[in-house]
Write a protein that holds these residues in place. Sequence first.
Motif, PDB file in Angstrom:
ATOM      1  N   SER A  50      -1.787   6.207  -0.303  1.00  0.00           N
ATOM      2  CA  SER A  50      -1.020   5.151   0.357  1.00  0.00           C
ATOM      3  C   SER A  50      -0.292   5.622   1.613  1.00  0.00           C
ATOM      4  O   SER A  50       0.044   4.803   2.478  1.00  0.00           O
ATOM      5  N   LEU A  51      -0.024   6.910   1.727  1.00  0.00           N
ATOM      6  CA  LEU A  51       0.669   7.411   2.906  1.00  0.00           C
ATOM      7  C   LEU A  51      -0.177   7.225   4.163  1.00  0.00           C
ATOM      8  O   LEU A  51       0.355   6.972   5.253  1.00  0.00           O
ATOM      9  N   SER A  52      -1.478   7.373   4.023  1.00  0.00           N
ATOM     10  CA  SER A  52      -2.364   7.142   5.168  1.00  0.00           C
ATOM     11  C   SER A  52      -2.984   5.756   5.146  1.00  0.00           C
ATOM     12  O   SER A  52      -3.540   5.309   6.154  1.00  0.00           O
ATOM     13  N   ALA A  53      -2.874   5.049   4.006  1.00  0.00           N
ATOM     14  CA  ALA A  53      -3.408   3.688   3.914  1.00  0.00           C
ATOM     15  C   ALA A  53      -2.460   2.658   4.516  1.00  0.00           C
ATOM     16  O   ALA A  53      -2.830   1.501   4.692  1.00  0.00           O
ATOM     17  N   GLY A  54      -1.225   3.071   4.804  1.00  0.00           N
ATOM     18  CA  GLY A  54      -0.268   2.148   5.403  1.00  0.00           C
ATOM     19  C   GLY A  54       0.353   1.199   4.406  1.00  0.00           C
ATOM     20  O   GLY A  54       0.662   0.048   4.737  1.00  0.00           O
ATOM     21  N   PHE A  55       0.617   1.683   3.197  1.00  0.00           N
ATOM     22  CA  PHE A  55       1.207   0.853   2.151  1.00  0.00           C
ATOM     23  C   PHE A  55       2.522   0.221   2.625  1.00  0.00           C
ATOM     24  O   PHE A  55       3.373   0.873   3.199  1.00  0.00           O
ATOM     25  N   ALA A 105      -8.753   5.721   2.716  1.00  0.00           N
ATOM     26  CA  ALA A 105      -7.417   5.871   2.134  1.00  0.00           C
ATOM     27  C   ALA A 105      -7.189   4.776   1.099  1.00  0.00           C
ATOM     28  O   ALA A 105      -7.313   3.596   1.408  1.00  0.00           O
ATOM     29  N   VAL A 106      -6.848   5.174  -0.113  1.00  0.00           N
ATOM     30  CA  VAL A 106      -6.654   4.237  -1.221  1.00  0.00           C
ATOM     31  C   VAL A 106      -5.281   4.476  -1.850  1.00  0.00           C
ATOM     32  O   VAL A 106      -5.000   5.571  -2.346  1.00  0.00           O
ATOM     33  N   SER A 107      -4.432   3.472  -1.824  1.00  0.00           N
ATOM     34  CA  SER A 107      -3.094   3.614  -2.396  1.00  0.00           C
ATOM     35  C   SER A 107      -3.176   3.969  -3.881  1.00  0.00           C
ATOM     36  O   SER A 107      -3.962   3.396  -4.625  1.00  0.00           O
ATOM     37  N   GLY A 108      -2.344   4.911  -4.288  1.00  0.00           N
ATOM     38  CA  GLY A 108      -2.301   5.339  -5.675  1.00  0.00           C
ATOM     39  C   GLY A 108      -3.290   6.431  -6.025  1.00  0.00           C
ATOM     40  O   GLY A 108      -3.297   6.926  -7.155  1.00  0.00           O
ATOM     41  N   ASP A 109      -4.122   6.827  -5.077  1.00  0.00           N
ATOM     42  CA  ASP A 109      -5.181   7.786  -5.384  1.00  0.00           C
ATOM     43  C   ASP A 109      -4.631   9.201  -5.566  1.00  0.00           C
ATOM     44  O   ASP A 109      -3.668   9.612  -4.918  1.00  0.00           O
TER      45      ASP A 109
END
Length: 208
Positions: free
Chosen positions: A32-37, A66-70
Amino acid sequence: MVLAVTSLASAPLSIAARTPAAAPRLLILGDSLSAGFGLPHSDGFEAQLQQALKARGHDVSIVDGAVSGDTSAGGRARLDWTVGDGVDAAIVELGANDGLRGLDPKAMQANLTAILDDLAARHIPVLLTGMYAPPNLGPDYQKAFRAVFDTIGKRPGLLYDPFFLQDVALHPELIQPDGLHPNAEGVKREVARLLPMVEQLLAEIHPA
């Protein structure tokens, strides 16, 4: 406290339409840090990085991996289909959720090593960006967790950024109310700091 999880159902998409071979494809394999959560798409890391590169004269197609929570295990499991038809360079930003969940640092090291081995076998240059474990897990866990990145960061040929949230994490004005994720200004600072290393990464792309 864990980062919000989004669906893995959709395949990774390129932020920019594929252009002719002149435009390198840069994979962002992260969480999520790179996914833009928590941010509008245009304020997220991938979009801001692409705009910053464009301003510097780089026509780059960002491949959204990028996948949040991954976790590192999740990134390893989906690497093959994330690479898809091929990418030219990769930024690997994983580990935050391993730390938040208190997962075994040795398993994280094995996962990150496997990811880097796979990308190296494909002759894809990589920028690995590191992370610290949260303090509530105790000093022994923090030390073991950090040692993973300090060790892997010495890998020959690897570009290494020790901490993705450097100059952001300890600045509340740059963090969203959840206390974990950068706000738009925090992302802007991340991108500005990492931009020289990303340009170095692009310079290492092997000719087709």
